[in-house]
Design an enzyme around this catalytic site. Structure first.
Site, short mmCIF file in Angstrom:
data_model
loop_
_atom_site.label_atom_id
_atom_site.label_comp_id
_atom_site.label_asym_id
_atom_site.label_seq_id
_atom_site.Cartn_x
_atom_site.Cartn_y
_atom_site.Cartn_z
N SER A 107 -127.16 -11.27 -66.90
CA SER A 107 -126.42 -12.29 -67.09
C SER A 107 -126.20 -13.56 -67.74
O SER A 107 -127.11 -13.57 -68.15
CB SER A 107 -126.96 -12.42 -66.01
N GLY A 108 -124.67 -12.94 -68.67
CA GLY A 108 -124.30 -14.81 -69.45
C GLY A 108 -124.24 -13.93 -70.71
O GLY A 108 -124.43 -14.66 -71.50
N THR A 168 -117.90 -9.68 -68.96
CA THR A 168 -117.19 -9.82 -68.44
C THR A 168 -116.61 -10.80 -69.75
O THR A 168 -115.06 -9.95 -69.55
CB THR A 168 -117.24 -11.63 -67.18
N ASN A 216 -125.09 -18.37 -66.06
CA ASN A 216 -124.12 -18.02 -66.15
C ASN A 216 -123.61 -19.04 -65.35
O ASN A 216 -123.58 -18.93 -64.27
CB ASN A 216 -123.25 -16.50 -65.93
N SER A 225 -120.55 -16.61 -63.70
CA SER A 225 -121.15 -15.52 -63.11
C SER A 225 -120.46 -14.76 -61.55
O SER A 225 -120.86 -14.81 -60.95
CB SER A 225 -123.04 -15.48 -62.80
N SER A 226 -120.41 -13.32 -62.44
CA SER A 226 -120.25 -12.90 -61.92
C SER A 226 -120.84 -11.80 -60.44
O SER A 226 -121.82 -12.05 -60.76
CB SER A 226 -120.10 -11.32 -62.44
N GLY A 267 -125.57 -7.73 -63.91
CA GLY A 267 -126.17 -8.06 -65.16
C GLY A 267 -127.67 -8.34 -64.54
O GLY A 267 -127.95 -8.67 -63.30
N GLU A 305 -131.18 -9.69 -63.87
CA GLU A 305 -131.35 -11.55 -63.36
C GLU A 305 -133.04 -11.72 -62.65
O GLU A 305 -133.31 -10.38 -61.80
CB GLU A 305 -130.04 -11.32 -62.50
N1 LIG Z 1 -116.53 -13.52 -77.36
C1 LIG Z 1 -117.23 -14.27 -76.52
N2 LIG Z 1 -117.31 -15.76 -77.65
C2 LIG Z 1 -116.77 -16.85 -77.15
N3 LIG Z 1 -117.67 -17.31 -75.05
C3 LIG Z 1 -118.75 -16.53 -74.81
C4 LIG Z 1 -117.88 -14.46 -75.20
N4 LIG Z 1 -118.47 -13.99 -74.12
C5 LIG Z 1 -119.20 -14.92 -73.41
N5 LIG Z 1 -119.21 -16.12 -73.47
C6 LIG Z 1 -119.38 -16.92 -73.21
O1 LIG Z 1 -119.85 -16.61 -72.29
C7 LIG Z 1 -120.05 -17.41 -70.82
C8 LIG Z 1 -121.03 -15.98 -70.20
O2 LIG Z 1 -120.34 -14.32 -70.55
P1 LIG Z 1 -120.05 -13.88 -69.41
O3 LIG Z 1 -118.84 -12.58 -69.83
O4 LIG Z 1 -119.59 -14.25 -67.65
O5 LIG Z 1 -120.99 -12.74 -69.11
P2 LIG Z 1 -121.56 -12.42 -67.58
O6 LIG Z 1 -120.92 -12.00 -67.62
O7 LIG Z 1 -122.81 -11.25 -68.79
O8 LIG Z 1 -122.30 -12.86 -67.23
C9 LIG Z 1 -119.15 -16.78 -70.92
O9 LIG Z 1 -118.41 -18.13 -69.57
C10 LIG Z 1 -118.29 -17.75 -72.35
O10 LIG Z 1 -118.28 -19.19 -72.19
MG LIG Z 2 -119.93 -11.75 -65.25
#
Ligand SMILES: Nc1ncnc2c1ncn2[C@@H]1O[C@H](COP(=O)(O)OP(=O)(O)O)[C@@H](O)[C@H]1O
Ligand SMILES: [Mg+2]
Length: 1046
Positions: free
Chosen positions: A129-130, A134, A179, A182-183, A406, A408
């Protein structure tokens, strides 16, 4: 042909080298920032080196690194400016390894592989997660939205695909400790492409929304974004209509985590995005109204408070909140109140309502809130799917994007975490199966020499969770369904009893001394592939049952809100037959997902979280090392290093690349394997670059394949050009044939016309000739129809010819054109006229002297013409006044005869009368007499009166004999003279002496008087040469040569 092949081969090699060079160049240029592809990492078994490379790159904002075609992405936690349209363009259609690693490169590669092989793919995005899953999925989607061919229709689909994201995120994402976005549901999205690569539709599958979040949030976490967005961003009117206040603190469902406001989230602007997106995805105003009615009702529900009545049962009096819920959901408040405070019990034939305790009522309220929200979420996903659905039934290929929650680990982990982590186990298992296990099994199967790479197979954990009858899921279900007093604790005991000995399972009771300290009594711990997670059993049974009291459901069925109506259909089976438990549903949906994924080509993005604090620039070694380990990246690298980047069944490989070799193009006769062997030999693959398996070719490095693919692309164009040329040729030939046909037709017509003309001409000619011939035949007949034309022609012809050929002088009259018979008379007349004309012309042009001269000539003619042989020669010799000028006559002579007027004088030869001696003398004619003069002496004077006659021969000599009357003996006799100007002299004489008549032309001989009574003779004859001599008979013999008549 061989030349071409050589060229291709060369270019393939060149291409290969070029790619290598590019790679090397970018590698050396970026040496200090590590390497772009872990496959090139030298100590590839060293975890430290792996980490070092990641860290180096991370600190340079290079968050992407490859392991072959797998993309490792480290969350930068800050905005990098490498997602621009320009970046997308850069990566579009470029070979994977030619540019620095990027998520766009992967997306592009997937897309192009799908396009060329026309098969389905999915991108598995994993990480805890994070870690950025996403975000990664959004980047991929955005890339496709920009890079795919677009039309207005496709743009529509594209917008919906893109905008489905903020909507689903608003309803399904929340801030957690890990996050801020977080989804809280799993999402698998299929993007459908038509065969031209246009994005034509999509479909979303959602997995297990974390509903408990609606009613409860841990400290530092939030409810789903949509609640805050509505309260913060909702328009005044809307809020009024929903009975909401613009203050999150007023709603007990929003304040439990104590962090309604988060700096990284702008609820207001997100609200606007969502509202706009909803209308793009074709939500009607009614839908939207009802949707937010539900969201508001949930908030109101949360604020409903129960009071214990006298008996301790929950009661609800004049509750404002109840009123709003009733209004918004369209359910009578009475009914609602009853539903919230009572439970319906079916006792045999009758239904009994039993009142809730306050706790129960709260439980029922929360259950209702969760159910409403959960079902609404599903409705939302379906609605989005309706809008993305592609109705066209033509075959499509898809790229699936799996962005699922992810792994967690929280301080307190509950049922949801178990599900989430189980899901991650399953995906890890899939990954292992598709990459490590199946790959190695494949090498073995194909008979490729192979040193197995050991890896951690998490099947043991998956089994621990999901195994039938023994797995945690089975045990949980059993506890939920069994009659009797089942509680979370009995479930724990059951687990201890059934799976207590499992190496990946431990509880407080089972643990050793040391571990026990880290566990509470109600805890159990699983040793997941990604680490240990301690779960607290509290709430497991409830959450798994997801019980909504039956009358709660019935109350909802009465709703006037269309969405609620839809979500709680009256046909739903009642709880006589128990619905499947949550975890079982989840398990089977995961099985379904795995099946879906297995039928597609996998691609991986492995997301790594650099630190727990969501801070940019911080790279926590321990944390990252842990992720690298459990994500199996090292093993993956080892398999990649040892293995082959690419494999294809011989026939498929051959089918695609056969145009690259003249022996395999267009058709290969032998087996596919032989064909491939021949093909790669031709392409110059080095022995270590590939292996031939039983059914497949294995290519070690992607660059080899890319070079081949590049060559194919070039060749494809060449082939296409050739086909095009053939086709064009065919078309042009067709046109040409048509033109030729037309030309032939025209030519035929033309020729026909010409021939007809010619025939007419000939017919005319025949007629004319016939007429001509007839005319010719009858030319001598009197004029008639038949010959009239001919005669006219003859006439005309003769006249024109005559005109052009008239004699120039009278003398040429002989050249007068011979006339045709009918023109004889005319000709004669014309000739006469012409002669007269000529003569007239001549005469007019003549001088008096010439006239006199000619008169003399005429005289001569009258005397000699036709009589003397040499006369004709004289005609052309003009006469002169005299042949001896006065000065040449002796003065004495002149004095003697001056009074008589000299008319003419000429030198002569006088032949003596006796002996015929020739003597040169002058013969002078005066008015009265002729004188023979010798110098100063007048030898003889002949008075014209005494001149009897003059004789000349008829031959061509120049002799003349002057006969004189000789009465007197003393008188001299006749004169025998020879004169070169005979005719001139005689003519002058005839004029001067008027003796025309006495000049005689004689034949044979001339008698003359030597003296009276004595005669002499001159004989004339023709001889061989001219000579004068005295003949034996005493005659003067004059021989002259016969002159040829002119
Ligand atoms: N490629 C990226 N560039 C900039 N910030 C990112 C990037 N990937 C993730 N982040 C930051 O990390 C945070 C969490 O990412 P997210 O994709 O929501 O994580 P996950 O879906 O894996 O839990 C996002 O809200 C963003 O702020
Ligand atoms: Mg996500």
């Amino acid at each position: 042909m061989t030349h071409m092949v050589l060229e291709e081969k060369q270019s393939l090699e060149e291409r290969c080298n070029q790619i290598l060079k590019n790679m090397e160049a970018s590698l050396t240029a970026r040496d200090r920032v590590g390497i772009q592809d872990f496959v090139l990492l030298d100590p590839y078994t060293s975890e430290s080196a792996f980490l070092e490379n990641l860290r180096k790159r991370f600190h340079e904002n290079l968050i992407y690194t490859y392991i072959g075609t797998l993309l490792v992405s480290v969350n930068p936690y800050k905005d990098l400016d490498n997602y621009s349209k320009k970046q997308m363009d850069t990566y579009m259609g470029v070979n994977f390894f030619e540019l620095p690693p990027h998520i766009y490169a992967l997306a592009d590669n997937v897309f192009r592989t799908m396009q060329s092989e026309f098969n389905n793919h999915f991108i598995l995005i994993s990480g805890e997660s994070g870690a950025g899953k996403t975000e990664a999925s959004k980047k991929v989607l955005q890339f496709y939205a920009v890079s795919c061919p677009s039309t207005r229709l496709l743009n529509n689909v594209r917008d919906r695909l893109l905008l489905s994201n903020p909507v689903l995120e608003a309803f399904g994402n929340a801030k957690t400790l890990k996050n801020d976005n977080s989804s809280r549901f799993g999402k698998y999205m299929d993007i459908q492409f038509d065969h031209q690569g246009g994005a034509v539709g999509g479909h979303i599958l959602s997995y297990l929304l974390e509903k408990s979040r609606v009613v409860h949030q841990n400290h530092g976490e939030r409810n789903f974004h949509i609640f805050y967005q509505l309260v913060e961003g909702g328009e005044e009117d809307l809020l009024r209509w929903l009975g909401l206040e613009r203050n999150c603190q007023h709603y007990s469902y929003l304040v439990q985590g104590d962090c309604a406001k988060v700096s990284s989230i702008n609820d207001k602007s997100d609200w606007r995005t969502v509202r706009k997106a909803l209308s793009v995805i074709e939500f009607s105003e009614k839908d939207i109204e009802h949707l937010f009615g539900i969201i508001a009702s949930v908030l109101h529900l949360g604020n409903i408070k129960f009071e214990p009545d006298a008996r301790g049962y929950a009661s609800l009096n004049k509750n404002q909140e109840l009123h709003w819920v009733s209004k918004l959901l369209g359910i009578p408040s009475q009914v609602l109140q009853q539903g919230l405070t009572h439970r319906k019990i079916e006792a045999k034939t009758e239904e009994v309502f039993s009142p809730f305790s306050v706790d129960h009522a709260i439980y029922a309220r929360d259950a209702l809130a969760k159910a409403i929200y959960g079902r609404t979420f599903n409705w939302l996903v379906n609605k989005v799917n309706e809008s993305l659905a592609n109705k066209d039934s033509s075959r499509k290929t898809v790229i699936g994007l799996l962005d699922i929650y992810g792994f967690e680990v929280f301080n307190v982990n509950s049922f949801e975490q178990l599900c989430i982590n189980y899901c991650n186990e399953k995906l890890q298992q899939l990954f292992i199966q598709l990459t490590l296990k199946s790959e190695q099994e494949e090498y073995e199967m194909e008979g490729i020499e192979w040193e197995p790479v050991p890896y951690f197979n998490n099947k043991i954990i998956c089994d621990l969770v999901e195994e039938k009858h023994r797995g945690i899921i089975s045990l949980l279900d059993e506890e939920c369904l069994r009659p009797g007093e089942a509680t979370d604790l009995t479930f724990l005991e059951k687990m201890e009893e059934k799976i207590g000995g499992h190496p990946h399972f431990v509880t407080h009771k089972l643990a050793d001394q040391k571990t026990r300290k880290t566990l509470d009594r109600g805890d159990f711990r699983l040793l997941h592939y990604a680490g240990e997670v301690t779960y607290c059993v509290v709430g497991f049974l409830d959450k798994n049952n997801d019980l909504l009291y039956r009358n709660g459901k019935e109350v909802m069925q009465q709703s006037k809100n269309v969405i609620i109506k839809h979500c709680f259909p009256s046909t739903e089976p009642d709880n006589k037959r128990r619905p499947e438990t949550v975890v079982t549903q989840f398990k089977s949906s995961l099985v379904g997902l795995t099946e879906t994924l297995k039928s597609k080509e996998p691609w991986y993005i492995r997301c790594i979280k650099p630190n727990e604090a969501k801070q940019p620039g911080r790279f926590d070694d321990v944390l990252v090392r842990h992720q690298v380990k459990y994500l199996g990246l090292m093993e993956h690298l080892r398999v990649r290093r040892a293995g082959f980047a690419y494999r294809r069944k011989y026939d498929i490989f051959l089918q695609r690349y056969k145009p690259l070799c003249p022996d395999t193009w267009p058709n290969w006769k032998g087996t596919a394997a032989e064909g491939v062997r021949c093909l790669i030999k031709h392409l110059g693959y080095k022995p270590d670059e590939y292996k031939m398996g039983r059914t497949k070719i294995f290519i070690r490095h992607p660059r080899t394949l890319f070079a081949t693919e590049d060559a194919f692309q070039v060749c494809k164009h060449k082939l296409a050009t050739r086909i095009q040329a053939k086709y064009k040729g065919y078309r042009v030939k067709g046109d040409f044939m048509k033109q030729r046909e037309a030309a032939t037709k025209i030519e035929n017509c033309w020729r026909g016309m010409m021939a007809r003309k010619e025939r007419e001409k000939r017919a005319w000619a025949v007629k004319v000739i016939k007429k001509f011939i007839k005319g010719f035949i009858t030319r001598n007949q009197p004029a008639c129809v038949e010959n009239s034309e001919y005669l006219a022609y003859v006439r005309q012809n003769y006249l024109t010819r005559l005109r052009d050929n008239l004699p120039k002088t009278v003398l040429e009259m002989r050249s007068w054109l011979t006339p045709p018979p009918i023109m004889q008379e005319v000709s004669k007349l014309l000739k006469k006229i012409y002669i007269r004309h000529m003569v007239g012309k001549y005469v007019h042009g003549i001088t008096t002297q010439r006239k006199a001269q000619l008169l003399l000539k005429a005289q001569t003619s009258s005397m000699f013409k036709g009589k003397k042989e040499n006369y004709p020669f004289s005609v052309c010799r003009p006469f002169q006044d005299t042949r001896i000028s006065v000065e040449d006559i002796n003065i004495k002579v002149l004095q003697m005869i001056r009074h008589e007027h000299i008319k003419y004088s000429v030198p002569v030869v006088k032949y003596d009368r006796n002996g015929f001696r020739p003597r040169l003398r002058q013969l002078i004619f005066t008015q009265d007499a002729a004188y023979l003069v010798e110098e100063a002496k007048i030898k003889q004077r002949i008075d014209y009166s005494s001149l009897k006659g003059v004789s000349v021969s008829n031959l061509s000599d120049n002799f003349l004999i002057l006969h004189v009357t000789c009465d007197d003996i003393k008188q001299k006799g006749d004169l025998v003279l020879q004169c070169d100007y005979l005719f001139e002299a005689l003519t002058k004489l005839s004029v001067v002496a008027d003796k025309l008549k006495c000049i005689k032309v004689v034949q044979g001989s001339v008698r003359f008087d030597i003296q009276p009574g004595r005669e002499g003779f001159v004989d004339f004859k023709n001889g061989q040469e001219s000579m004068v001599y005295r003949a034996k008979n005493g005659h003067l013999m004059v021989e002259s040569t016969r002159t040829k008549s002119r």
